[in-house]
Enzyme design. Structure first.
Site, PDB file in Angstrom:
ATOM      1  N   GLU A 141       0.818  -1.220   0.000  1.00 42.16           N
ATOM      2  CA  GLU A 141       0.000   0.000   0.000  1.00 42.16           C
ATOM      3  C   GLU A 141       0.851   1.269   0.000  1.00 42.16           C
ATOM      4  OE1 GLU A 141      -3.505  -0.162   2.470  1.00 42.16           O
ATOM      5  OE2 GLU A 141      -3.489  -2.354   2.452  1.00 42.16           O
ATOM      6  N   LYS A 169       3.339   3.349   7.367  1.00 44.54           N
ATOM      7  CA  LYS A 169       4.197   2.227   6.953  1.00 44.54           C
ATOM      8  C   LYS A 169       5.323   2.748   6.048  1.00 44.54           C
ATOM      9  CE  LYS A 169       3.920  -1.583   7.661  1.00 44.54           C
ATOM     10  NZ  LYS A 169       4.418  -2.440   8.785  1.00 44.54           N
ATOM     11  N   ASN A 194      -2.144  -8.072  -0.111  1.00 46.48           N
ATOM     12  CA  ASN A 194      -3.132  -8.476   0.913  1.00 46.48           C
ATOM     13  C   ASN A 194      -3.026  -9.962   1.244  1.00 46.48           C
ATOM     14  OD1 ASN A 194      -4.276  -5.946  -0.283  1.00 46.48           O
ATOM     15  ND2 ASN A 194      -5.877  -6.371   1.233  1.00 46.48           N
TER      16      ASN A 194
END
Ligand code: NAD
Ligand code: TYD
Length: 364
Positions: A141, A169, A194
């Site tokens: 992401e 992150k 994911n």
């Protein structure tokens, strides 16, 4: 594993969470001679029951504590002679980062910095052993959102994080990278797509849909359901992390992905079909009737996709579980492990659910 392998003393942060617990099982099963310490603050997402079977093992220890607690980390690194950190502790849910970003900056940025500093001190005091490793586990992401016809993310895709989660992150990734470039400390970074599989907390898409089908509750699909995620079975991810610790080159980043791009609406449809086939006595059947399109997530990234060529060609890792196999295993797991997930639907969880879904006009 060869007989000549020197046992590692590994600290797994976040080892009572979803991926961390799967990784703790992976490591204990594959390296029974290693010392394994799990450090976890047991936030809402941490569950000591998940790793209870490991606590009986002589080489395993669980420590409840915060990665921001420098004194605790220093003490642990020294007392346990830690030479390897697999850093998985994090605040990990995008919807929660929209409700309250502060905890994400604290744990993901300040916590990672605290661990890096403590490990640097130990590594330098030990005269910079070449076989020490600090694996920083991160997400795809950080690369932002792809259009439908864009090529997948590579390790050189520029960072464009869009949510407080991915921004925090990204900040931690930059710190981990800087510790290699500045100090020569053997850090490695993985950016994974994911995950799904056993011990996934109920707030995330796949467990949430499985549990809502079993409870006969609406299945809230954000926006038009056309968003795409690249799904990887968690045990494949654990094998990738193991590969990077043992074979990766310090200072490098490795993308990890399943090459399984699926639209959200198609994924929910697959879960409904599997539940209709495998579960008996569903409150609502066929369960597709429960699908409810709801107000979109703010800033919802359209598509993630990983190019995992580097880890395949340089380190020999490839995923072994297809999305069809993995989803079936996962649905079976949620059917067979109600004792694990039912207690997690606590009053605190119901309050969170109310907060996120009532405003999306989902009956809760
Ligand atoms: P999770 O939320 O299930 O687990 C996180 C764990 O960290 C929990 O056990 C929690 O108690 C612990 N924790 C939180 N704050 C802490 C603190 N301050 N000190 C100590 N422990 C703390 O998350 P997950 O899905 O297992 O993700 C693990 C890592 O993998 C994260 O870094 C995440 O960014 C990354 N990741 C996750 C996915 C995914 O799909 N779940 C994909 C790629 C990367
Ligand atoms: P999620 O599991 O939260 O992971 P991430 O946002 O980190 O990718 O969500 C996966 C996808 O599913 C994402 O596009 C958002 C969507 N989603 C829903 O449509 N409904 C839901 O109730 C949830 C939790 C997610």
């Amino acid at each position: 594993m060869t007989d000549s392998r020197k046992p590692r003393h590994i600290l797994i942060t976040g080892g009572a969470g979803f991926i961390g617990s799967n990784f703790a099982y992976h490591w204990c099963n594959n390296y029974p001679g290693d010392r394994v310490i799990v450090l976890d603050a047991l936030t809402y997402a941490g569950n000591r029951q998940t790793i209870a079977p490991l606590e009986g093992k002589a080489h395993f220890k669980f420590v409840q504590g915060d990665i921001c607690d420098r004194a605790l980390i220093d003490q642990l690194l020294e007392a346990e002679s830690i030479d390897t950190i697999a850093h998985l502790a994090a605040e990990s849910h995008v919807d929660r980062s929209i409700l309250g970003p502060g905890a994400f900056v604290q744990t993901n940025v300040v916590g990672t910095f605290t661990l890096l500093e403590a490990f640097r001190q130990r590594w330098q005091q030990q005269n910079q052993p070449a076989d020490y490793r600090f694996l920083h586990v991160s997400t795809d992401e950080v690369y932002g959102s792809l259009e439908f016809d864009d090529p997948p993310f590579t390790e050189t895709t520029p960072y464009t994080p869009n949510s407080p989660y991915s921004a925090s992150k990204a900040g931690s990734d930059h710190l981990a990278r800087a510790y290699y470039h500045t100090y020569g400390m053997p850090t490695l970074i993985t950016n994974c797509s994911n995950n799904y599989g056993p011990y996934h907390f109920p707030e995330k898409l796949i467990p949430l849909m499985c549990i809502n089908i079993l409870l006969g509750k609406p299945l809230p699909v954000y926006g038009d359901g056309q968003n795409i995620r690249d799904w990887l079975y968690v045990k494949d991810h654990c094998r990738a992390l193991d590969t990077v610790i043992n074979k990766g080159t310090p200072g490098e980043t490795y993308n990890v992905g399943g090459n399984n791009e699926v639209k959200n609406i198609d994924l929910v449809g697959l879960l409904c079909k599997l539940m209709d086939e495998l579960a008996s006595d569903l409150p609502v059947s066929p369960s597709e009737q429960l699908i409810t399109f709801v107000k979109d997530r703010p800033g919802h990234d359209r598509r993630y996709a990983i190019d995992a060529t580097k880890i395949k060609t340089e380190l020999g890792w490839t995923p072994q579980v297809t999305v069809e196999q993995g989803l079936r295993l996962t649905v079976e797991w949620y059917l067979q492990n109600r004792d694990w997930w039912q207690p997690l639907l606590s009053p605190e969880y119901q309050q969170y659910y109310q907060e996120v879904y009532a405003k999306r006009s989902v009956p809760v």
